[in-house]
Design a protein around this motif. Sequence first.
Motif, short mmCIF file in Angstrom:
data_model
loop_
_atom_site.label_atom_id
_atom_site.label_comp_id
_atom_site.label_asym_id
_atom_site.label_seq_id
_atom_site.Cartn_x
_atom_site.Cartn_y
_atom_site.Cartn_z
N ASP A 155 45.33 44.24 35.04
CA ASP A 155 44.26 43.44 34.70
C ASP A 155 44.61 41.94 34.20
OD1 ASP A 155 43.07 42.54 32.88
OD2 ASP A 155 42.34 43.74 31.35
N PRO A 156 44.26 40.96 34.87
CA PRO A 156 45.19 39.61 34.72
C PRO A 156 44.76 39.19 33.40
CG PRO A 156 42.86 39.72 35.93
CD PRO A 156 43.28 40.70 35.70
N ASN A 157 43.74 39.42 32.62
CA ASN A 157 43.80 39.06 31.42
C ASN A 157 44.73 39.82 30.28
OD1 ASN A 157 41.92 37.16 29.54
ND2 ASN A 157 40.42 38.85 29.74
N GLY A 178 53.78 45.03 40.28
CA GLY A 178 54.77 45.54 39.80
C GLY A 178 55.67 44.04 38.80
N GLU A 179 55.78 43.54 40.01
CA GLU A 179 56.70 42.50 39.50
C GLU A 179 55.69 41.34 38.50
OE1 GLU A 179 57.26 40.34 42.89
OE2 GLU A 179 58.55 41.62 43.71
N LEU A 180 54.19 41.83 39.06
CA LEU A 180 53.14 40.49 37.54
C LEU A 180 53.49 41.47 36.30
CD1 LEU A 180 50.89 39.71 40.56
CD2 LEU A 180 51.75 37.77 38.43
N VAL A 181 53.43 42.45 36.57
CA VAL A 181 53.30 43.48 35.15
C VAL A 181 54.33 42.81 34.11
CG1 VAL A 181 53.60 45.71 34.24
CG2 VAL A 181 52.02 45.41 36.40
N ALA A 182 55.94 43.02 34.81
CA ALA A 182 57.49 42.77 34.78
C ALA A 182 57.76 41.43 34.35
CB ALA A 182 57.90 42.67 35.35
N LEU A 183 56.37 40.38 34.89
CA LEU A 183 56.38 39.09 34.02
C LEU A 183 55.48 39.01 32.94
CD1 LEU A 183 56.66 37.12 37.22
CD2 LEU A 183 58.32 37.06 36.11
N GLY A 184 54.54 40.04 32.71
CA GLY A 184 53.88 40.13 31.27
C GLY A 184 52.31 39.08 31.77
N GLU A 185 52.13 39.22 32.95
CA GLU A 185 51.00 38.41 33.58
C GLU A 185 49.48 39.03 33.89
OE1 GLU A 185 50.65 35.59 33.62
OE2 GLU A 185 52.52 34.49 33.56
N VAL A 186 50.39 40.34 34.10
CA VAL A 186 49.02 41.18 34.51
C VAL A 186 49.39 42.84 33.28
CG1 VAL A 186 48.33 42.45 35.87
CG2 VAL A 186 48.58 40.34 36.56
N ALA A 187 48.82 42.41 32.61
CA ALA A 187 48.61 44.19 32.06
C ALA A 187 48.85 45.40 33.18
CB ALA A 187 47.56 44.33 30.60
N GLU A 188 48.90 46.55 33.25
CA GLU A 188 48.62 48.40 33.70
C GLU A 188 48.05 48.53 32.49
OE1 GLU A 188 52.41 49.72 36.46
OE2 GLU A 188 51.91 50.34 34.23
N VAL A 189 46.55 48.90 33.11
CA VAL A 189 45.50 50.16 32.39
C VAL A 189 45.63 51.04 32.84
CG1 VAL A 189 43.43 50.18 31.43
CG2 VAL A 189 44.06 47.68 32.10
N THR A 190 45.69 52.03 32.15
CA THR A 190 45.67 54.05 32.54
C THR A 190 44.62 54.15 31.82
OG1 THR A 190 47.98 53.91 33.08
CG2 THR A 190 46.94 55.66 33.12
N THR A 191 43.15 54.72 32.44
CA THR A 191 41.87 54.82 31.55
C THR A 191 41.74 56.28 31.88
OG1 THR A 191 40.76 54.39 34.06
CG2 THR A 191 40.96 52.32 31.98
N LEU A 218 43.46 38.84 42.27
CA LEU A 218 43.78 39.04 40.12
C LEU A 218 43.17 38.28 39.83
CD1 LEU A 218 47.07 40.77 40.50
CD2 LEU A 218 44.35 42.16 40.06
N ASP A 219 42.94 37.12 39.94
CA ASP A 219 42.53 35.61 39.41
C ASP A 219 41.16 36.35 38.59
OD1 ASP A 219 43.24 33.84 37.81
OD2 ASP A 219 43.08 32.40 39.81
N GLY A 220 40.77 36.55 37.40
CA GLY A 220 39.75 35.91 36.45
C GLY A 220 39.88 36.54 35.71
N ASP A 221 37.90 37.09 34.83
CA ASP A 221 37.98 37.31 33.01
C ASP A 221 37.42 38.96 33.72
OD1 ASP A 221 38.76 36.20 32.30
OD2 ASP A 221 37.00 35.56 31.30
N HIS A 222 37.51 40.42 33.63
CA HIS A 222 36.78 41.32 33.72
C HIS A 222 37.48 41.98 34.83
CE1 HIS A 222 35.06 41.20 29.86
NE2 HIS A 222 33.90 39.57 29.92
#
Lengths: 142, 142
Positions: free
Chosen positions: A80-82, A59-72, A26-30
């Motif tokens: 989205d790791p940004n 799920g844990e990364l999202v809960a920690l706020g490190e990754v965002a979930e995007v439902t397009t 997941l690391d990186g931009d875009h």
Amino acid sequence: MSDLLRRLRGRGWRMTSQRRVVAEVLDGDHVHLTADEVHALAAERLPEISRATVYNALGELVALGEVAEVTTDGRAKRYDPNAHRSHQHLVCSGCGLVRDVHPSGDPLADLPESERFGFTLSGAEVTYRGLCPSCGEPARDA
Amino acid sequence: MSDLLRRLRGRGWRMTSQRRVVAEVLDGDHVHLTADEVHALAAERLPEISRATVYNALGELVALGEVAEVTTDGRAKRYDPNAHRSHQHLVCSGCGLVRDVHPSGDPLADLPESERFGFTLSGAEVTYRGLCPSCGEPARDA
DNA sequence: TCTTGACTTGGACTGTGTCCATCGTAGGAT
DNA sequence: ATCCTACGATGGACACAGTCCAAGTCAAGA
């Protein structure tokens, strides 16, 4: 080691080989991968990793706020790791390509009190729709 | 007969009893039903109606521009018959309640040329997130 | 090194939506 | 009013995304 891994370790996230490869993928931009794409990429480095583990880690990364979930759309969620830089998304209606964008202005400020219906607002997501340069060109027969 | 039914008939939409009840169920303001909810309500009047028919009818209404599809999260899509008046959505993070809202300003104008990456923009959706009055109250033990 | 609770596994399961062959019927033609 | 026929409805199988769970494994502190 990436910043992401360092931060996670610092926050007491128990580090396993599985979680490491998920975070690395997941690391990186875009980066806007679906869970299955994350699983496929992770499996290149760690063939036995299971889907359940990828879902758990995401799920844990999202809960920690490190990754965002995007439902397009109605399809799979993208990750989205940004998540630390506030941004919105521009989605191609043709091929589903997602780009991060940074609009000016604050959508929250555009919602008058009379339109809030007593809700306690926590945020606003903006999804721009359009055709990317490839999909926007008129289709041409061979 | 409702305006919706009249418009559909005028556009050559072949009218069947099934399509009629689907259109009737969707009529009104602040309606944001899932396909299964539409099916359940339709089945109250027409018990034999099948899920496939409801999905077909909803898909056609969306294609005709009479109903908008709203994906608020990873769950089921919701169908919003209020497609003629431009509006955005306010979603409760607690219970999933959806309200139509009318923000001031135009999100499209907030996206500078340098952030468009060659896309041909067709629109922007804003989803406000928050807690509705019921969910916002501190939970209280009995 | 040992221990233990947290993590991983894989398969079953659920929810949402699509597909398809067959049957039924709306609405134009007569 | 009746007939025809192409379009719509049906329902069951299927596909995809995601969740759950019992049993096995392992990271990291003692």
